[in-house]
Scaffold this motif. Structure first.
Motif, mmCIF file in Angstrom:
data_model
loop_
_atom_site.group_PDB
_atom_site.id
_atom_site.type_symbol
_atom_site.label_atom_id
_atom_site.label_comp_id
_atom_site.label_asym_id
_atom_site.label_seq_id
_atom_site.Cartn_x
_atom_site.Cartn_y
_atom_site.Cartn_z
ATOM 1 N N HIS A 94 -4.563 3.214 -3.841
ATOM 2 C CA HIS A 94 -4.698 2.461 -2.600
ATOM 3 C C HIS A 94 -5.039 1.010 -2.900
ATOM 4 C CE1 HIS A 94 -4.849 6.390 -0.711
ATOM 5 N NE2 HIS A 94 -4.566 5.764 0.417
ATOM 6 N N ASP A 102 -6.449 -0.287 2.584
ATOM 7 C CA ASP A 102 -6.325 1.114 3.031
ATOM 8 C C ASP A 102 -4.866 1.550 3.077
ATOM 9 O OD1 ASP A 102 -5.820 -0.523 5.192
ATOM 10 O OD2 ASP A 102 -7.025 0.603 6.609
ATOM 11 N N TRP A 103 -4.048 0.942 2.230
ATOM 12 C CA TRP A 103 -2.628 1.248 2.139
ATOM 13 C C TRP A 103 -2.349 2.054 0.881
ATOM 14 C CZ3 TRP A 103 0.793 -0.099 5.961
ATOM 15 C CH2 TRP A 103 0.290 -0.966 6.937
ATOM 16 N N GLY A 104 -1.653 3.167 1.048
ATOM 17 C CA GLY A 104 -1.234 3.976 -0.083
ATOM 18 C C GLY A 104 -0.026 3.332 -0.749
ATOM 19 N N ALA A 107 4.495 0.803 0.884
ATOM 20 C CA ALA A 107 3.128 1.220 1.192
ATOM 21 C C ALA A 107 3.134 1.993 2.500
ATOM 22 C CB ALA A 107 2.214 0.002 1.305
ATOM 23 N N GLU A 108 2.085 2.788 2.687
ATOM 24 C CA GLU A 108 1.976 3.607 3.898
ATOM 25 C C GLU A 108 0.511 3.674 4.326
ATOM 26 O OE1 GLU A 108 0.962 7.067 6.160
ATOM 27 O OE2 GLU A 108 0.541 6.972 4.022
ATOM 28 N N ARG A 109 0.326 3.581 5.637
ATOM 29 C CA ARG A 109 -1.004 3.747 6.231
ATOM 30 C C ARG A 109 -0.828 4.440 7.564
ATOM 31 N NH1 ARG A 109 -4.325 -1.453 8.145
ATOM 32 N NH2 ARG A 109 -2.643 -1.436 9.665
ATOM 33 N N GLN A 110 -1.391 5.614 7.697
ATOM 34 C CA GLN A 110 -1.352 6.379 8.941
ATOM 35 C C GLN A 110 0.062 6.474 9.507
ATOM 36 O OE1 GLN A 110 -4.229 4.367 11.408
ATOM 37 N NE2 GLN A 110 -5.955 5.208 10.261
ATOM 38 N N GLN A 144 2.573 4.493 9.043
ATOM 39 C CA GLN A 144 3.273 3.212 9.112
ATOM 40 C C GLN A 144 3.744 2.835 7.707
ATOM 41 O OE1 GLN A 144 0.895 -0.185 10.267
ATOM 42 N NE2 GLN A 144 2.693 -1.381 10.805
ATOM 43 N N ASP A 192 -1.246 -7.037 7.500
ATOM 44 C CA ASP A 192 -2.580 -6.954 6.899
ATOM 45 C C ASP A 192 -2.595 -7.803 5.636
ATOM 46 O OD1 ASP A 192 -5.182 -6.062 6.445
ATOM 47 O OD2 ASP A 192 -4.580 -4.129 5.637
ATOM 48 N N CYS A 238 -8.674 -6.700 -1.915
ATOM 49 C CA CYS A 238 -9.045 -5.287 -1.953
ATOM 50 C C CYS A 238 -10.392 -5.150 -2.671
ATOM 51 C CB CYS A 238 -7.973 -4.477 -2.684
ATOM 52 S SG CYS A 238 -8.386 -2.724 -2.866
ATOM 53 N N VAL A 256 0.439 -7.341 3.438
ATOM 54 C CA VAL A 256 1.266 -6.222 3.889
ATOM 55 C C VAL A 256 2.161 -6.727 5.003
ATOM 56 C CG1 VAL A 256 1.282 -3.870 4.761
ATOM 57 C CG2 VAL A 256 -0.626 -4.648 3.333
#
Length: 102
Positions: free
Chosen positions: A9, A12-14, A30-33, A35, A78, A82, A91
């Motif tokens: 991460h 909070d982005w994978g 990247a992915e977050r929830q 998105q 975003d 980090c 992002v």
């Protein structure tokens, strides 16, 4: 750098797959929830070479475009520093277009 981050991460982005890089940053999916986005990670060498303040200002400038919409402007979601990886990142909207080198 990108290969080492897959599955980790930033913010909070994978971190997903490597998408490309330029002279100053690497870009990964990247992915977050649910998105999906493009995550641009500023090369730590750039931070060392030009200074953290200058690179942080660069990220803040790009992030200041968050919420602005225009046909010729990519959406910024975003960005920042980090707290875990210490990478500066931005992002943005992920567009399915070939790269300029393709």
């Amino acid at each position: 750098m990108a290969a080492d981050l897959k599955g980790q991460h930033v913010g909070d982005w994978g971190v997903g797959d490597y998408l490309g890089n330029g002279a100053s940053a690497v870009v990964v999916s990247a992915e977050r929830q649910g998105q999906i986005a493009a995550l641009k990670i500023i090369d730590p060498e750039m931070v060392e070479r030009y200074g953290a303040d200058q690179q942080r200002h660069r990220v803040e400038l790009e992030c200041s475009l968050r919420g602005h919409e225009h046909p010729h402007l990519i959406q910024i979601f975003d960005g920042g520093l980090c707290s875990e990886t210490r990478y500066l990142y931005i992002v943005m909207e992920l567009l399915a277009f070939p790269t300029l080198t393709s």
